[in-house]
Write a protein that holds these residues in place. Structure first.
Motif, PDB file in Angstrom:
ATOM      1  N   GLU A   8       0.833  -1.209   0.000  1.00 36.12           N
ATOM      2  CA  GLU A   8       0.000   0.000   0.000  1.00 36.12           C
ATOM      3  C   GLU A   8       0.866   1.258   0.000  1.00 36.12           C
ATOM      4  O   GLU A   8       0.539   2.259  -0.644  1.00 36.12           O
ATOM      5  CB  GLU A   8      -0.928   0.000   1.216  1.00 36.12           C
ATOM      6  CG  GLU A   8      -2.054  -1.020   1.113  1.00 36.12           C
ATOM      7  CD  GLU A   8      -2.924  -1.041   2.358  1.00 36.12           C
ATOM      8  OE1 GLU A   8      -2.493  -0.469   3.378  1.00 36.12           O
ATOM      9  OE2 GLU A   8      -4.021  -1.620   2.314  1.00 36.12           O
ATOM     10  N   MET A  32       3.597   1.553  -1.442  1.00 39.93           N
ATOM     11  CA  MET A  32       4.138   1.683  -2.791  1.00 39.93           C
ATOM     12  C   MET A  32       3.091   2.183  -3.781  1.00 39.93           C
ATOM     13  O   MET A  32       3.395   2.426  -4.942  1.00 39.93           O
ATOM     14  CB  MET A  32       4.689   0.340  -3.258  1.00 39.93           C
ATOM     15  CG  MET A  32       5.897  -0.139  -2.451  1.00 39.93           C
ATOM     16  SD  MET A  32       6.353  -1.845  -2.825  1.00 39.93           S
ATOM     17  CE  MET A  32       6.859  -1.683  -4.530  1.00 39.93           C
ATOM     18  N   GLY A  33       1.836   2.327  -3.327  1.00 39.33           N
ATOM     19  CA  GLY A  33       0.800   2.888  -4.196  1.00 39.33           C
ATOM     20  C   GLY A  33      -0.250   1.899  -4.651  1.00 39.33           C
ATOM     21  O   GLY A  33      -1.145   2.263  -5.425  1.00 39.33           O
ATOM     22  N   PHE A  34      -0.190   0.648  -4.198  1.00 34.07           N
ATOM     23  CA  PHE A  34      -1.180  -0.339  -4.616  1.00 34.07           C
ATOM     24  C   PHE A  34      -2.384  -0.301  -3.689  1.00 34.07           C
ATOM     25  O   PHE A  34      -2.269  -0.008  -2.496  1.00 34.07           O
ATOM     26  CB  PHE A  34      -0.568  -1.745  -4.610  1.00 34.07           C
ATOM     27  CG  PHE A  34       0.601  -1.903  -5.548  1.00 34.07           C
ATOM     28  CD1 PHE A  34       0.425  -1.826  -6.917  1.00 34.07           C
ATOM     29  CD2 PHE A  34       1.878  -2.089  -5.060  1.00 34.07           C
ATOM     30  CE1 PHE A  34       1.497  -1.960  -7.784  1.00 34.07           C
ATOM     31  CE2 PHE A  34       2.959  -2.228  -5.913  1.00 34.07           C
ATOM     32  CZ  PHE A  34       2.774  -2.162  -7.282  1.00 34.07           C
ATOM     33  N   SER A  35      -3.557  -0.626  -4.245  1.00 32.87           N
ATOM     34  CA  SER A  35      -4.760  -0.701  -3.425  1.00 32.87           C
ATOM     35  C   SER A  35      -4.720  -1.922  -2.527  1.00 32.87           C
ATOM     36  O   SER A  35      -3.968  -2.880  -2.783  1.00 32.87           O
ATOM     37  CB  SER A  35      -6.009  -0.746  -4.321  1.00 32.87           C
ATOM     38  OG  SER A  35      -6.012  -1.928  -5.086  1.00 32.87           O
ATOM     39  N   LEU A  46       7.823   0.700 -10.091  1.00 28.06           N
ATOM     40  CA  LEU A  46       6.573   0.890  -9.366  1.00 28.06           C
ATOM     41  C   LEU A  46       6.744   1.912  -8.237  1.00 28.06           C
ATOM     42  O   LEU A  46       5.859   2.744  -8.005  1.00 28.06           O
ATOM     43  CB  LEU A  46       6.079  -0.447  -8.804  1.00 28.06           C
ATOM     44  CG  LEU A  46       5.629  -1.470  -9.855  1.00 28.06           C
ATOM     45  CD1 LEU A  46       5.351  -2.802  -9.209  1.00 28.06           C
ATOM     46  CD2 LEU A  46       4.392  -0.966 -10.592  1.00 28.06           C
ATOM     47  N   ARG A  47       7.869   1.880  -7.554  1.00 22.99           N
ATOM     48  CA  ARG A  47       8.116   2.864  -6.499  1.00 22.99           C
ATOM     49  C   ARG A  47       8.202   4.279  -7.085  1.00 22.99           C
ATOM     50  O   ARG A  47       7.692   5.245  -6.499  1.00 22.99           O
ATOM     51  CB  ARG A  47       9.411   2.537  -5.761  1.00 22.99           C
ATOM     52  CG  ARG A  47       9.341   1.284  -4.882  1.00 22.99           C
ATOM     53  CD  ARG A  47      10.559   1.202  -3.979  1.00 22.99           C
ATOM     54  NE  ARG A  47      10.544  -0.022  -3.186  1.00 22.99           N
ATOM     55  CZ  ARG A  47      11.194  -1.135  -3.506  1.00 22.99           C
ATOM     56  NH1 ARG A  47      11.917  -1.173  -4.620  1.00 22.99           N
ATOM     57  NH2 ARG A  47      11.121  -2.200  -2.733  1.00 22.99           N
ATOM     58  N   LYS A  86       6.747   5.326  -9.804  1.00 21.58           N
ATOM     59  CA  LYS A  86       5.393   5.745 -10.158  1.00 21.58           C
ATOM     60  C   LYS A  86       4.622   6.222  -8.932  1.00 21.58           C
ATOM     61  O   LYS A  86       3.919   7.244  -8.981  1.00 21.58           O
ATOM     62  CB  LYS A  86       4.631   4.588 -10.829  1.00 21.58           C
ATOM     63  CG  LYS A  86       5.063   4.310 -12.259  1.00 21.58           C
ATOM     64  CD  LYS A  86       4.196   3.208 -12.857  1.00 21.58           C
ATOM     65  CE  LYS A  86       4.584   2.947 -14.306  1.00 21.58           C
ATOM     66  NZ  LYS A  86       3.760   1.878 -14.905  1.00 21.58           N
ATOM     67  N   ALA A  87       4.743   5.469  -7.830  1.00 28.24           N
ATOM     68  CA  ALA A  87       4.055   5.864  -6.607  1.00 28.24           C
ATOM     69  C   ALA A  87       4.573   7.211  -6.100  1.00 28.24           C
ATOM     70  O   ALA A  87       3.800   8.065  -5.651  1.00 28.24           O
ATOM     71  CB  ALA A  87       4.235   4.788  -5.535  1.00 28.24           C
ATOM     72  N   ARG A  88       5.909   7.436  -6.196  1.00 24.13           N
ATOM     73  CA  ARG A  88       6.480   8.712  -5.748  1.00 24.13           C
ATOM     74  C   ARG A  88       5.988   9.881  -6.601  1.00 24.13           C
ATOM     75  O   ARG A  88       5.606  10.934  -6.094  1.00 24.13           O
ATOM     76  CB  ARG A  88       8.005   8.633  -5.802  1.00 24.13           C
ATOM     77  CG  ARG A  88       8.711   9.876  -5.288  1.00 24.13           C
ATOM     78  CD  ARG A  88      10.212   9.759  -5.489  1.00 24.13           C
ATOM     79  NE  ARG A  88      10.552   9.703  -6.900  1.00 24.13           N
ATOM     80  CZ  ARG A  88      10.601  10.754  -7.700  1.00 24.13           C
ATOM     81  NH1 ARG A  88      10.331  11.966  -7.221  1.00 24.13           N
ATOM     82  NH2 ARG A  88      10.922  10.631  -8.970  1.00 24.13           N
ATOM     83  N   LYS A 123       3.242   9.980  -8.332  1.00 23.82           N
ATOM     84  CA  LYS A 123       1.828  10.196  -8.061  1.00 23.82           C
ATOM     85  C   LYS A 123       1.633  11.024  -6.786  1.00 23.82           C
ATOM     86  O   LYS A 123       0.803  11.943  -6.727  1.00 23.82           O
ATOM     87  CB  LYS A 123       1.109   8.854  -7.933  1.00 23.82           C
ATOM     88  CG  LYS A 123      -0.398   8.966  -7.730  1.00 23.82           C
ATOM     89  CD  LYS A 123      -1.026   7.604  -7.668  1.00 23.82           C
ATOM     90  CE  LYS A 123      -2.542   7.725  -7.456  1.00 23.82           C
ATOM     91  NZ  LYS A 123      -3.184   6.390  -7.361  1.00 23.82           N
ATOM     92  N   LYS A 124       2.421  10.709  -5.755  1.00 22.46           N
ATOM     93  CA  LYS A 124       2.328  11.453  -4.500  1.00 22.46           C
ATOM     94  C   LYS A 124       2.765  12.903  -4.688  1.00 22.46           C
ATOM     95  O   LYS A 124       2.131  13.836  -4.169  1.00 22.46           O
ATOM     96  CB  LYS A 124       3.197  10.773  -3.447  1.00 22.46           C
ATOM     97  CG  LYS A 124       3.089  11.396  -2.063  1.00 22.46           C
ATOM     98  CD  LYS A 124       3.909  10.620  -1.053  1.00 22.46           C
ATOM     99  CE  LYS A 124       3.787  11.248   0.336  1.00 22.46           C
ATOM    100  NZ  LYS A 124       4.596  10.508   1.335  1.00 22.46           N
TER     101      LYS A 124
END
Length: 416
Positions: free
Chosen positions: A122, A124-127, A190-191, A193-195, A197-198
């Motif tokens: 979560e 890392m940005g996953f639901s 993926l990390r 992308k999550a960064r 997005k944040k």
């Protein structure tokens, strides 16, 4: 050339086998199928190895993952299609039906997974649903295995749905199909992308906050401008009222001068032995006087009485303008003290024998009369001027202050 696919005559979809055609017919109720020599595409992603059977599917894969390189293996997978329906093993069918009935009877629950691993995914940005599904189907072994499963199944339609399995069901972990280097690269991607997005969300929130601050500054600016406009409007009205009062005073002064000139003219004619002006010349003014006599007489207000008293004081002592102005200022001080401190008796009581009072006000004809118009009364045999507390009228005192201020500042006041 032999047919290598079945084409739906209703929507144009290419299907690889009779089984796919049957499934398509069940989902869409389409029944018009024909054999086609056009092969179903087999585009394989070079980054993750996912096969795509159409250009649309490859575009969706590119949009989701950013992978743009595909290898066309359509010719390798193209084989003549068999139009015979597959034979169904009755025993196997019975066993599958029994298993399906047993699965339906069994209680469906969310599989248990490692909560710490769920929290890491979560972060890392996953639901939650995607993280739970990935850990469950990857054997709940590690973050790497879960990410590997997500990469391979990210285009699944139910990837963001919470998995449900019969109670006491265990799923064996599949072996990861990516090398450690590829898996590490995927994790980093993926990390990242999550960064991003944040960061984008933080920038959006900062833009909204800045917009709110700007709107607040605009609102405050408008309020300040409106307050300034109202203040300027009030000042303009005050100046207009002051000019109007001054013009009225000038008009009265001119009328008195004119009247004085007429009286002087008549006096000179009398001294020279000339007859007074003929009645015909003065007739218009007589008519006017007669017309005026029919008008109702309005009693003089206290403000008018005060003005006349001050005018009389200046007329009686016009040879000493400095003394008159000092008397006006002294009267203004007395009135102002009472208006500001109505409960203080010392401001409401004046000794008439006081030398300073006599020099400035008492000795001038009209000074004591002005104070009496303001409400002062003689007490103790005329030794004091006293204004009782219950007779203090702020409106009268304010009028007195205005008349005194006008008499001091207006150079035309009491010219005659």
């Amino acid at each position: 050339m032999a047919g290598v696919s079945l084409k739906c005559g209703d929507c144009g979809t290419l299907l690889r086998s009779v089984e796919e055609a049957q499934q398509h017919a069940e989902l869409t109720n389409h029944s018009n199928f024909s054999e086609s020599t056009e092969a179903v595409l087999n585009l394989v992603c070079t980054a993750c190895g996912k096969p795509c059977r159409s250009k649309t599917e490859s575009d969706l894969h590119t949009k989701r993952t950013g992978h743009t390189e595909f290898v066309d293996k359509t010719s390798e997978a193209a084989k003549p299609i068999s139009l015979e329906a597959p034979k169904v093993d009755e025993a196997a069918t019975s066993e599958e039906a029994l298993n399906a009935d047993a699965s339906q009877d069994a209680e469906m629950v969310v599989p248990e997974v490692d909560k710490k691993l769920v929290e890491e995914l979560e972060a890392m940005g996953f639901s939650t649903a995607r993280a739970t599904r990935a850990l469950h189907y990857s054997g709940n072994a590690s973050i790497e295995a879960a990410i590997n499963w997500i990469v391979e199944h990210e285009s699944d339609p139910d990837i963001d749905q919470m998995p449900l399995v019969p109670a006491n069901t265990k799923v064996e972990a599949p072996k990861p199909s990516l090398t450690p280097e590829e898996l590490k690269a995927k994790q980093q991607e993926l990390r990242e992308k999550a960064r991003k997005k944040k960061e984008e969300e933080e920038r959006r929130m900062e833009r909204e906050r800045e917009k709110a601050r700007q709107n607040e500054r605009i609102r405050i600016g408008k309020e300040l401008l409106e307050a300034k406009r109202i203040e300027e409007e009030n000042e303009r009205k005050r100046l207009l009222a002051l000019r109007k009062a001054e013009k009225e005073e000038e008009r009265r002064a001119r009328e008195k001068i004119k009247q004085k000139l007429e009286e002087d003219k008549a006096e000179r004619r009398r001294k020279l032995g000339l007859p007074p002006e003929e009645p015909s010349e003065a007739k218009p003014s007589t008519v006017v006087e007669e017309k005026k006599s029919f008008l109702p007489v309005r009693p003089a207000t206290k403000a008018e009485q005060m003005r006349e008293c001050l005018r009389s004081l200046k007329q009686n002592h016009k040879e000493d303008d400095t003394r008159v102005k000092k008397a006006f200022q002294t009267l203004l001080t007395y009135v102002g003290n009472v208006a500001r401190n109505p409960d203080e008796e010392k401001f409401r009581k004046i000794r008439l024998s006081n030398q300073t009072f006599q020099e400035r006000v008492g000795a001038l004809k009209g000074g004591i009369e002005f104070l009496e118009i303001c409400g002062f009364e003689k007490i103790d045999g005329g030794e004091f001027l006293f204004l009782p507390r219950d007779k203090v009228e702020m409106a009268v005192l304010n009028s007195a202050g205005s008349e005194l201020d006008s008499a001091i500042k207006n150079p035309f006041f009491g010219v005659l």
